[in-house]
Design a protein around this motif. Structure first.
Motif, short mmCIF file in Angstrom:
data_model
loop_
_atom_site.label_atom_id
_atom_site.label_comp_id
_atom_site.label_asym_id
_atom_site.label_seq_id
_atom_site.Cartn_x
_atom_site.Cartn_y
_atom_site.Cartn_z
N PHE A 68 25.78 -2.66 18.53
CA PHE A 68 25.42 -3.18 17.21
C PHE A 68 24.10 -2.60 16.69
O PHE A 68 23.91 -2.51 15.48
CB PHE A 68 25.38 -4.71 17.23
N THR A 69 23.24 -2.17 17.57
CA THR A 69 22.02 -1.49 17.14
C THR A 69 22.38 -0.15 16.49
O THR A 69 21.82 0.21 15.45
CB THR A 69 21.07 -1.26 18.34
N ILE A 70 23.33 0.55 17.08
CA ILE A 70 23.79 1.82 16.51
C ILE A 70 24.46 1.58 15.16
O ILE A 70 24.22 2.31 14.20
CB ILE A 70 24.75 2.54 17.46
N LEU A 71 25.29 0.53 15.10
CA LEU A 71 25.98 0.25 13.83
C LEU A 71 25.00 -0.08 12.72
O LEU A 71 25.18 0.35 11.58
CB LEU A 71 26.98 -0.89 14.00
N ARG A 72 23.94 -0.83 13.04
CA ARG A 72 22.93 -1.12 12.01
C ARG A 72 22.20 0.15 11.59
O ARG A 72 21.91 0.33 10.41
CB ARG A 72 21.96 -2.20 12.50
N ALA A 73 21.92 1.03 12.54
CA ALA A 73 21.26 2.31 12.20
C ALA A 73 22.19 3.17 11.34
O ALA A 73 21.74 3.82 10.39
CB ALA A 73 20.88 3.05 13.47
N LEU A 74 23.47 3.15 11.66
CA LEU A 74 24.44 3.92 10.87
C LEU A 74 24.58 3.31 9.47
O LEU A 74 24.64 4.04 8.47
CB LEU A 74 25.78 3.95 11.60
N ALA A 75 24.60 1.99 9.40
CA ALA A 75 24.66 1.32 8.09
C ALA A 75 23.44 1.67 7.25
O ALA A 75 23.54 1.86 6.04
CB ALA A 75 24.77 -0.19 8.28
N TYR A 76 22.28 1.76 7.90
CA TYR A 76 21.04 2.15 7.23
C TYR A 76 21.20 3.52 6.57
O TYR A 76 20.85 3.71 5.42
CB TYR A 76 19.91 2.15 8.27
N LYS A 77 21.79 4.46 7.31
CA LYS A 77 22.03 5.80 6.77
C LYS A 77 23.04 5.75 5.62
O LYS A 77 22.85 6.40 4.59
CB LYS A 77 22.54 6.75 7.86
N SER A 120 0.74 -7.15 15.72
CA SER A 120 -0.45 -7.96 15.96
C SER A 120 -1.27 -7.27 17.03
O SER A 120 -0.83 -7.17 18.18
CB SER A 120 -0.06 -9.37 16.40
N GLY A 121 -2.42 -6.79 16.65
CA GLY A 121 -3.25 -6.07 17.62
C GLY A 121 -2.54 -4.85 18.15
O GLY A 121 -2.13 -3.98 17.40
N LYS A 122 -2.34 -4.79 19.48
CA LYS A 122 -1.65 -3.66 20.09
C LYS A 122 -0.14 -3.88 20.19
O LYS A 122 0.59 -2.98 20.55
CB LYS A 122 -2.20 -3.41 21.49
N MET A 123 0.31 -5.09 19.88
CA MET A 123 1.73 -5.40 19.96
C MET A 123 2.45 -4.90 18.70
O MET A 123 1.98 -5.09 17.58
CB MET A 123 1.92 -6.92 20.07
N ASN A 124 3.59 -4.26 18.90
CA ASN A 124 4.41 -3.77 17.80
C ASN A 124 5.87 -3.97 18.19
O ASN A 124 6.35 -3.34 19.12
CB ASN A 124 4.12 -2.30 17.52
N ILE A 125 6.57 -4.85 17.48
CA ILE A 125 7.97 -5.13 17.76
C ILE A 125 8.80 -4.83 16.53
O ILE A 125 8.45 -5.24 15.43
CB ILE A 125 8.16 -6.62 18.15
N VAL A 126 9.89 -4.11 16.73
CA VAL A 126 10.84 -3.85 15.66
C VAL A 126 12.15 -4.49 16.08
O VAL A 126 12.66 -4.21 17.15
CB VAL A 126 11.03 -2.33 15.43
N ARG A 127 12.67 -5.37 15.24
CA ARG A 127 13.90 -6.09 15.58
C ARG A 127 14.76 -6.25 14.34
O ARG A 127 14.32 -6.01 13.22
CB ARG A 127 13.59 -7.44 16.21
#
Length: 141
Positions: free
Chosen positions: A95-104, A46-53
């Protein structure tokens, strides 16, 4: 085929197989698989805001199946182990790493599932040697 993935084991392998199913026309692209598996992150702009979650409203069983598999793969796969510890050194949460690894892993699984070929760690390591991602260079040296 899903038993060929390192760390799948007798309990997670069938869960992954049940998610993908036998109909190769079920998913048109890997991006569709990532969204349905609930592993793809959500981007809010939204506008200048950018959130990735991460996704909160999702099928927790499917998401957890892929995260559990990613966690098991750290002990069984050379590149997954290196990817995890490289990200851990950058102070990224577990858990952020695990989700990134699951993505791969989902991208790899999709390719194997679509072509009906079992996973081969040696083949993927050769691909990584050609691409030379930042986390892999430490592994090569």
């Amino acid at each position: 085929m899903f038993q060929s993935f390192p760390g799948a084991g007798p309990s997670i392998g069938p869960r992954l197989m049940a998610f993908f199913g036998g109909d190769r026309d079920k998913f048109k692209s890997v991006n569709e698989v990532l969204k349905i598996s609930e592993i793809a992150p959500v981007t809010i702009q939204s506008g200048k805001m950018n959130i990735v979650r991460r996704r909160f409203l999702c099928d927790r069983f499917t998401q957890l199946s892929f995260v559990e598999f990613a966690n098991n793969s750290i002990r069984s796969s050379i590149w997954a182990h290196e990817f995890y510890y490289h990200k851990k050194a950058l102070n990224i949460p577990h858990f952020t790493i695990l989700r990134a690894l699951a993505y791969k892993w989902i991208r790899i699984m999709y390719r194997c599932w679509k072509t009906r070929t079992p996973y081969n760690e040696k083949t993927y390591l050769e691909v990584l040697e050609k691409r030379q991602p930042a986390w892999f260079q430490k592994f090569v040296n």
